[in-house]
Design a protein around this motif. Structure first.
Motif, PDB file in Angstrom:
ATOM      1  N   LEU A  74     -24.165   9.305  16.657  1.00 38.20           N
ATOM      2  CA  LEU A  74     -24.872  10.108  17.661  1.00 38.20           C
ATOM      3  C   LEU A  74     -24.106  10.116  18.984  1.00 38.20           C
ATOM      4  CD1 LEU A  74     -27.716  11.585  18.072  1.00 38.20           C
ATOM      5  CD2 LEU A  74     -28.389   9.475  19.230  1.00 38.20           C
ATOM      6  N   PHE A  75     -23.681   8.932  19.408  1.00 37.86           N
ATOM      7  CA  PHE A  75     -22.939   8.812  20.670  1.00 37.86           C
ATOM      8  C   PHE A  75     -21.627   9.584  20.609  1.00 37.86           C
ATOM      9  CE2 PHE A  75     -19.886   6.618  23.437  1.00 37.86           C
ATOM     10  CZ  PHE A  75     -20.563   6.648  24.649  1.00 37.86           C
ATOM     11  N   ASN A  76     -20.945   9.497  19.473  1.00 38.49           N
ATOM     12  CA  ASN A  76     -19.652  10.165  19.349  1.00 38.49           C
ATOM     13  C   ASN A  76     -19.798  11.678  19.214  1.00 38.49           C
ATOM     14  OD1 ASN A  76     -17.819   7.891  19.509  1.00 38.49           O
ATOM     15  ND2 ASN A  76     -18.678   7.244  17.570  1.00 38.49           N
ATOM     16  N   ARG A  77     -20.864  12.123  18.544  1.00 38.40           N
ATOM     17  CA  ARG A  77     -21.118  13.572  18.470  1.00 38.40           C
ATOM     18  C   ARG A  77     -21.468  14.119  19.858  1.00 38.40           C
ATOM     19  NH1 ARG A  77     -21.429  16.303  13.806  1.00 38.40           N
ATOM     20  NH2 ARG A  77     -22.730  17.919  14.765  1.00 38.40           N
ATOM     21  N   GLY A  83     -18.029  17.434  25.764  1.00 40.88           N
ATOM     22  CA  GLY A  83     -16.706  17.516  26.375  1.00 40.88           C
ATOM     23  C   GLY A  83     -16.192  16.191  26.911  1.00 40.88           C
ATOM     24  N   VAL A  84     -16.980  15.123  26.759  1.00 40.77           N
ATOM     25  CA  VAL A  84     -16.585  13.801  27.243  1.00 40.77           C
ATOM     26  C   VAL A  84     -15.293  13.346  26.583  1.00 40.77           C
ATOM     27  CG1 VAL A  84     -17.179  11.352  27.133  1.00 40.77           C
ATOM     28  CG2 VAL A  84     -18.847  12.997  27.989  1.00 40.77           C
ATOM     29  N   PRO A 129     -13.009   6.987  17.412  1.00 38.51           N
ATOM     30  CA  PRO A 129     -13.084   8.419  17.716  1.00 38.51           C
ATOM     31  C   PRO A 129     -12.270   8.820  18.950  1.00 38.51           C
ATOM     32  CG  PRO A 129     -15.265   7.556  17.246  1.00 38.51           C
ATOM     33  CD  PRO A 129     -14.353   6.383  17.388  1.00 38.51           C
ATOM     34  N   ILE A 130     -12.154   7.934  19.928  1.00 41.38           N
ATOM     35  CA  ILE A 130     -11.335   8.244  21.109  1.00 41.38           C
ATOM     36  C   ILE A 130      -9.875   8.397  20.699  1.00 41.38           C
ATOM     37  CG2 ILE A 130     -10.548   7.423  23.363  1.00 41.38           C
ATOM     38  CD1 ILE A 130     -13.196   5.981  23.694  1.00 41.38           C
ATOM     39  N   LEU A 131      -9.418   7.504  19.827  1.00 40.66           N
ATOM     40  CA  LEU A 131      -8.029   7.581  19.357  1.00 40.66           C
ATOM     41  C   LEU A 131      -7.790   8.842  18.532  1.00 40.66           C
ATOM     42  CD1 LEU A 131      -7.413   3.832  18.408  1.00 40.66           C
ATOM     43  CD2 LEU A 131      -6.392   5.087  20.318  1.00 40.66           C
TER      44      LEU A 131
END
Length: 531
Positions: A74-77, A83-84, A129-131
């Motif tokens: 949820l946080f990553n979606r 746009g974060v 997910p950031i990577l």
């Protein structure tokens, strides 16, 4: 025969997930759970009430990992749709476009800190997910995240694997502290090699050589405070070490110290300081909530774990259903047995911090109703297959633990110990890794095999503190291959049917980790610790 039947399901599971045309975990794990059920029923003669109670308990217990996975997804979606992730990707690229710097800052130091605060597989779920957003290959990122998230694990979730995992052994406070100190020492030595092996998954040896100074600055920035604090405390080494390491790594990378200069094709003006601050707000809030709710002295941790009964009712033959003041939902005396299960709504890192963070951030980022619907519906859909995989895994684990000292798990541990005798130091960490492999937790591994390790040490005359430290190290290194963590990171990255491929890669550094641990235990630990 008991040993063969006990170890066979684990061997078969590994085979099914690493063979050509491997079965996905959401298919393989339920089938293995059914096999373990059959062995319990027809060979061990376990009564149907006990089996049914453990299956029901597994269904309750699965709420913990699946809600954490859902929260992370949820946080990553939200990060993607709002746009974060795009802003953070551009900002991190502008700190230093060197891929080694990005991998060490996010995959090593940032994940190190998150592990110290939360555990539960959260670091890989947040960092990976950031990577991927920075352009790295998703499968390779999953592998890197799993390998990197090993050194801090024994002190993850504010030291839970150490102080809670060995709690049933009734050890003296100073002995638990010594176990933690030895554990941190072994991990710190392993940290000289393991992060480099993780980097090799994504970059060449030549790139590693050219950026070696920065790599070790980042490693030491985390490990030195981690090791020093572990000599006097077993709750905060990973949290403090990770925080110091993250700040130091960003500072050094910003000045390009120890890094090969890489052409920066990104626009330096692509993001403003205001955009970066806004983009960092959800992650900052997430970390702040994790820390505030995990530090014992602040009192929130006790409130969230308050087990005092608030509401209670009998659900027929199913068992006694209770809700505590800390909103712990419990099912006790399931089917008339002594089997119980519970779910800590407030303490499990799902509703708090993931869901709460997203709900607070949605109006700040002014997301439309359609985008909000997409975030939640997509997260539920992405959580479906992991749910079936984890149900199978937990039923398997629960049934393998049935029988106390005669359980399938204990039979495996005792046979391993008896076969090696005084040479158990060489193999002790691998038993801890086996525990993490099928339970998905360093804490559960310590709870499960701590008594076996203690008994083996006492029987063979080996140091109890040393062997239990090796158990804890093994439980941490087992995170690289544990099914729960692999399912979790794959789910967040939306990778399908690659569990076997990942295990085949991560098992190599795990074996190397065990060799390092054994060599440290034999040659180095006696030089620095009184055993």
């Amino acid at each position: 025969m008991a040993f063969i039947l006990s170890v066979f399901p684990i061997i078969l599971l590994i085979y099914l997930m690493v063979k050509r045309n491997a079965l996905p975990s959401y298919v393989a794990l339920p089938w293995i759970a059914a096999l373990v059920l059959s062995i319990q029923l027809f060979y061990f003669g376990t009564d149907i009430s006990t089996i049914s109670a453990n299956i029901a308990a597994a269904i309750v217990d699965v709420q913990t990992p699946i809600t954490v996975i859902f929260g992370a997804i949820l946080f990553n979606r939200f990060s993607e749709i709002s746009g974060v992730t795009d802003v953070l990707r551009k900002w991190l690229g502008n700190i230093n476009p060197n891929p080694v710097a990005q991998l060490m800052i996010i995959g090593w130091a940032f994940a190190f800190m998150i592990e110290g605060a939360s555990g539960f597989g959260t670091p890989a779920a947040i960092a990976a997910p950031i990577l991927v957003g920075l352009g790295f290959n998703p499968i390779k990122v999953a592998i890197l995240a799993l390998i990197m998230n090993s050194v801090p694990v024994s002190f993850g979730a504010v030291g839970t694997p150490t102080w809670f995992g060995f709690g049933p052994l009734q050890l003296a406070e100073d002995q638990i502290l010594q176990i933690g100190a030895i554990t941190a020492f072994i991990h710190s030595i392993a940290a000289l090699i393991i992060p480099v092996l993780a980097l090799r998954v994504l970059v060449s040896w030549n790139d590693i050589r050219k950026n070696l100074l920065f790599i070790y600055i980042s490693i030491f920035a985390c490990v030195i405070p981690y090791f020093l604090l572990a000599q006097v405390n077993y709750e905060f080494p990973s949290l403090v070490g990770g925080a110091i390491g993250l700040l130091a790594s960003i500072f050094v990378a910003n000045r390009n110290i120890g890094l090969e200069k890489v052409e920066n094709n990104l626009d330096k003006n692509a993001v403003t300081k205001g955009q970066v601050i806004k983009a960092l707000f959800p992650t900052g809030m997430l970390i702040a909530i994790l820390i505030v709710t995990r530090i014992h002295q602040l009192g929130l941790k006790q409130l969230m774990n308050d087990a005092t009964t608030w509401f209670s009712t009998q659900l027929g033959s199913l068992g006694q259903f209770e809700i505590s003041y800390g909103l712990i939902f419990s099912l006790k005396e399931i089917f008339g047995t002594n089997v119980s299960a519970s779910y800590k709504l407030l303490y499990v890192p799902a509703l708090i911090p993931f869901v709460i963070t997203v709900l607070i951030a949605i109006p700040i980022f002014a997301l439309s109703a359609n985008k909000v619907k997409d975030i939640f519906s997509g997260s539920f859909k992405q959580s479906k297959n992991p749910f079936f995989a984890l149900v199978g895994a937990l039923i398997m684990v629960k049934l393998m633990l049935v029988g106390g000292d005669h359980s399938m798990v204990k039979i495996i541990g005792q046979n391993f110990a008896q076969a090696t005798g005084e040479y158990w130091t060489f193999f002790s960490s691998y038993l801890g890794a086996v525990g993490s492999f099928f339970s998905g937790s360093n804490t559960v591994s310590n709870l499960t095999f701590g008594s076996v390790q203690l008994s083996t040490a006492e029987t063979t005359g080996l140091s109890v503190s040393l062997i239990l430290a090796l158990q804890s190290v093994g439980g941490a290194m087992g995170n690289m291959v544990c099914i729960n963590n692999i399912v979790a990171v794959n789910s967040v990255l939306n990778i399908a049917n690659k569990e076997g491929e990942i295990i085949k890669t991560t098992i190599v550094p795990m074996i190397i980790y065990g060799i390092i641990a054994a060599l440290c235990a034999i040659f180095l630990v006696p030089l620095f610790f009184t055993l």
